[in-house]
Motif scaffolding. Structure first.
Motif, PDB file in Angstrom:
ATOM      1  N   ASP A 192       0.831  -1.199   0.000  1.00  0.00           N
ATOM      2  CA  ASP A 192       0.000   0.000   0.000  1.00  0.00           C
ATOM      3  C   ASP A 192       0.871   1.257   0.000  1.00  0.00           C
ATOM      4  OD1 ASP A 192      -1.980   1.830   0.206  1.00  0.00           O
ATOM      5  OD2 ASP A 192      -2.637   1.272   2.214  1.00  0.00           O
ATOM      6  N   PRO A 193       0.815   2.064  -1.095  1.00  0.00           N
ATOM      7  CA  PRO A 193       1.604   3.295  -1.125  1.00  0.00           C
ATOM      8  C   PRO A 193       0.949   4.437  -0.367  1.00  0.00           C
ATOM      9  CG  PRO A 193       0.453   3.000  -3.198  1.00  0.00           C
ATOM     10  CD  PRO A 193       0.126   1.798  -2.355  1.00  0.00           C
ATOM     11  N   GLY A 199      -6.980  10.222   1.501  1.00  0.00           N
ATOM     12  CA  GLY A 199      -7.771   9.930   0.317  1.00  0.00           C
ATOM     13  C   GLY A 199      -6.913   9.897  -0.939  1.00  0.00           C
ATOM     14  N   HIS A 200      -7.378   9.130  -1.915  1.00  0.00           N
ATOM     15  CA  HIS A 200      -6.642   9.037  -3.186  1.00  0.00           C
ATOM     16  C   HIS A 200      -7.632   8.768  -4.314  1.00  0.00           C
ATOM     17  CE1 HIS A 200      -2.819   8.750  -5.296  1.00  0.00           C
ATOM     18  NE2 HIS A 200      -3.347   7.781  -6.030  1.00  0.00           N
ATOM     19  N   SER A 201      -7.317   9.295  -5.508  1.00  0.00           N
ATOM     20  CA  SER A 201      -8.181   9.137  -6.678  1.00  0.00           C
ATOM     21  C   SER A 201      -7.629   8.072  -7.614  1.00  0.00           C
ATOM     22  CB  SER A 201      -8.292  10.470  -7.434  1.00  0.00           C
ATOM     23  OG  SER A 201      -9.011  11.421  -6.690  1.00  0.00           O
ATOM     24  N   GLY A 238      -8.309   5.746   1.777  1.00  0.00           N
ATOM     25  CA  GLY A 238      -7.280   4.814   1.307  1.00  0.00           C
ATOM     26  C   GLY A 238      -7.547   3.355   1.619  1.00  0.00           C
ATOM     27  N   SER A 239      -8.737   3.035   2.150  1.00  0.00           N
ATOM     28  CA  SER A 239      -9.001   1.653   2.552  1.00  0.00           C
ATOM     29  C   SER A 239      -9.837   0.865   1.544  1.00  0.00           C
ATOM     30  CB  SER A 239      -9.716   1.629   3.907  1.00  0.00           C
ATOM     31  OG  SER A 239     -11.014   2.205   3.793  1.00  0.00           O
ATOM     32  N   ALA A 240     -10.556   1.562   0.655  1.00  0.00           N
ATOM     33  CA  ALA A 240     -11.521   0.889  -0.221  1.00  0.00           C
ATOM     34  C   ALA A 240     -10.845  -0.054  -1.216  1.00  0.00           C
ATOM     35  CB  ALA A 240     -12.374   1.924  -0.963  1.00  0.00           C
ATOM     36  N   LEU A 241      -9.769   0.393  -1.836  1.00  0.00           N
ATOM     37  CA  LEU A 241      -9.144  -0.453  -2.853  1.00  0.00           C
ATOM     38  C   LEU A 241      -8.465  -1.681  -2.236  1.00  0.00           C
ATOM     39  CD1 LEU A 241      -8.934  -0.583  -5.897  1.00  0.00           C
ATOM     40  CD2 LEU A 241      -6.750   0.617  -5.765  1.00  0.00           C
ATOM     41  N   ALA A 248     -11.639  -9.819  -3.661  1.00  0.00           N
ATOM     42  CA  ALA A 248     -11.426 -10.511  -4.935  1.00  0.00           C
ATOM     43  C   ALA A 248     -10.524 -11.725  -4.763  1.00  0.00           C
ATOM     44  CB  ALA A 248     -10.823  -9.548  -5.958  1.00  0.00           C
ATOM     45  N   ALA A 249      -9.534 -11.614  -3.880  1.00  0.00           N
ATOM     46  CA  ALA A 249      -8.605 -12.723  -3.647  1.00  0.00           C
ATOM     47  C   ALA A 249      -9.215 -13.797  -2.761  1.00  0.00           C
ATOM     48  CB  ALA A 249      -7.312 -12.202  -3.025  1.00  0.00           C
ATOM     49  N   GLY A 250     -10.271 -13.416  -2.037  1.00  0.00           N
ATOM     50  CA  GLY A 250     -10.936 -14.385  -1.163  1.00  0.00           C
ATOM     51  C   GLY A 250     -10.154 -14.708   0.081  1.00  0.00           C
ATOM     52  N   THR A 251      -9.261 -13.822   0.483  1.00  0.00           N
ATOM     53  CA  THR A 251      -8.463 -14.074   1.686  1.00  0.00           C
ATOM     54  C   THR A 251      -7.998 -12.750   2.274  1.00  0.00           C
ATOM     55  OG1 THR A 251      -6.542 -15.271   2.561  1.00  0.00           O
ATOM     56  CG2 THR A 251      -6.281 -14.249   0.413  1.00  0.00           C
ATOM     57  N   GLN A 252      -7.669 -12.762   3.543  1.00  0.00           N
ATOM     58  CA  GLN A 252      -7.232 -11.555   4.240  1.00  0.00           C
ATOM     59  C   GLN A 252      -5.736 -11.358   3.990  1.00  0.00           C
ATOM     60  OE1 GLN A 252      -9.343  -9.594   5.471  1.00  0.00           O
ATOM     61  NE2 GLN A 252      -8.180  -8.111   6.642  1.00  0.00           N
ATOM     62  N   LEU A 253      -5.402 -10.863   2.814  1.00  0.00           N
ATOM     63  CA  LEU A 253      -4.003 -10.658   2.439  1.00  0.00           C
ATOM     64  C   LEU A 253      -3.325  -9.678   3.388  1.00  0.00           C
ATOM     65  CD1 LEU A 253      -4.614 -10.256  -1.397  1.00  0.00           C
ATOM     66  CD2 LEU A 253      -3.426 -12.171  -0.326  1.00  0.00           C
ATOM     67  N   PRO A 254      -2.056  -9.931   3.742  1.00  0.00           N
ATOM     68  CA  PRO A 254      -1.336  -8.968   4.577  1.00  0.00           C
ATOM     69  C   PRO A 254      -1.095  -7.662   3.823  1.00  0.00           C
ATOM     70  CG  PRO A 254       0.142 -10.675   3.789  1.00  0.00           C
ATOM     71  CD  PRO A 254      -1.247 -11.108   3.411  1.00  0.00           C
ATOM     72  N   LEU A 255      -1.135  -6.575   4.551  1.00  0.00           N
ATOM     73  CA  LEU A 255      -0.942  -5.244   3.970  1.00  0.00           C
ATOM     74  C   LEU A 255       0.423  -4.712   4.396  1.00  0.00           C
ATOM     75  CD1 LEU A 255      -2.557  -3.042   2.332  1.00  0.00           C
ATOM     76  CD2 LEU A 255      -3.081  -2.020   4.563  1.00  0.00           C
TER      77      LEU A 255
END
Length: 318
Positions: A192-193, A199-201, A238-241, A248-255
């Motif tokens: 996550d950058p 917020g980001h567009s 910044g959390s929505a994407l 979409a991945a179906g798993t709680q991917l680490p951030l």
């Protein structure tokens, strides 16, 4: 000029390729300029009819020949490998202006960016926002727009459609595809950058292309120099994407946080770290795109549901 004939410079790339495909889908006759026609044709296969013309956007005569008789010229091209970007981008846009003028006043269409604005001073960006770029890239982008505005005053109309960071099929050179995730394989983490709560567009590229083509088809309803903003996905904190990627991945991917500190440390040595460090302020300050003029013209902005857009973005694309 042919009413629905367009030359797309950059049709082998991400943004240009998706815009070219959207034009084809709407019944436009599309030409593409390519240094290697065989490779371009192979890469384009299955996306509809396009007339490939051998040539280089750095060669004015080649662009003029390719643009003969067109009504629009989409300028979505960059120097090969982005080398010498600061020195070659402006000559390339001058070639497009010369070609559009020779074609009888074809409209130049430019996918615009946020880099020609100061993110610390422009929380909401509209057509009248002052351009105060803080980076070399931003100054070049601002000069591109300035030259297009000047051309519009002398009979070469333009359409500038500004948007945030792209994601989606075809958006290969993007923060989403090159930093956040690696589509097409097993996704193990999200990088996550964004800073927490900022917020980001984002712009889903197929929606952006649909909007661009819709605007191009308005013809004389557009101003001689039309500048609009594509709002896209406004991720307010910044959390929505990242959340959509996890669904979409179906798993709680680490951030994982993007290592901005490392880019700053390495930036004196040039290359990728310097380029990235320069645009860090665009991730530290929210900038939202005011799309009122676009909605006034089109009635609504194309908007694919976020989860559907992310699923499509994570599949292997062209």
């Amino acid at each position: 000029m042919h009413g629905k004939t367009a030359l797309v410079l950059g049709a082998t790339g991400g943004v240009g390729g998706v815009v070219a495909a959207a034009l084809v889908a709407r019944g436009w006759r599309v030409r593409g300029l390519a240094r290697d026609v065989a490779t371009a044709s192979a890469r384009w296969a299955g996306r509809g009819p396009i007339d490939w013309i051998a040539g280089d956007a750095l060669e004015r005569d080649a662009v003029i020949r390719a643009a003969d008789g067109v009504s629009a010229l989409v300028h979505a091209v960059n120097p090969p490998g982005y080398r010498h970007w600061d020195r070659l981008v402006l000559p390339m846009v001058e070639n497009s202006i010369a070609a559009a003028r020779r074609a009888g006043g074809a409209r130049i269409v430019l996918p615009g960016t946020v880099y020609n604005f100061d993110p610390t001073q422009t929380p909401v960006l509209d057509e009248d926002s002052p351009q105060a770029p803080q980076t070399c890239k931003g100054r070049v982008r601002a000069e591109m727009e300035r030259r297009l505005v000047g051309a519009a005053e002398t009979g070469v109309p333009c359409l500038i459609v500004r948007a945030g960071d792209y994601f989606g099929p075809g958006a290969r050179s993007s923060w989403f595809h090159q930093v956040m995730v690696r589509p097409g394989g097993g996704i193990r983490r999200i990088v996550d950058p964004n800073g927490a709560g900022i917020g980001h567009s984002w712009a889903y590229l197929p929606d952006f292309a649909t909007a661009v083509v819709g605007l191009m088809e308005l013809g004389d309803r557009l101003r001689p120099c039309e500048r609009v903003q594509f709002e896209g996905l406004w991720d307010s904190d910044g959390s929505a994407l990242p959340a959509a990627i996890r669904r979409a991945a179906g798993t709680q991917l680490p951030l994982h946080r993007f290592p901005w500190w490392l880019m700053r440390c390495l930036s004196p040595f040039g290359g990728f770290p310097r380029e990235v460090a320069e645009i860090e302020p665009h991730w530290r300050h929210p900038v939202r795109f005011d799309n009122r003029r676009l909605v006034e013209l089109l009635g609504a902005e194309p908007r694919t549901p976020l989860d559907e857009a992310v699923r499509a973005s994570l599949r292997r694309g062209p």
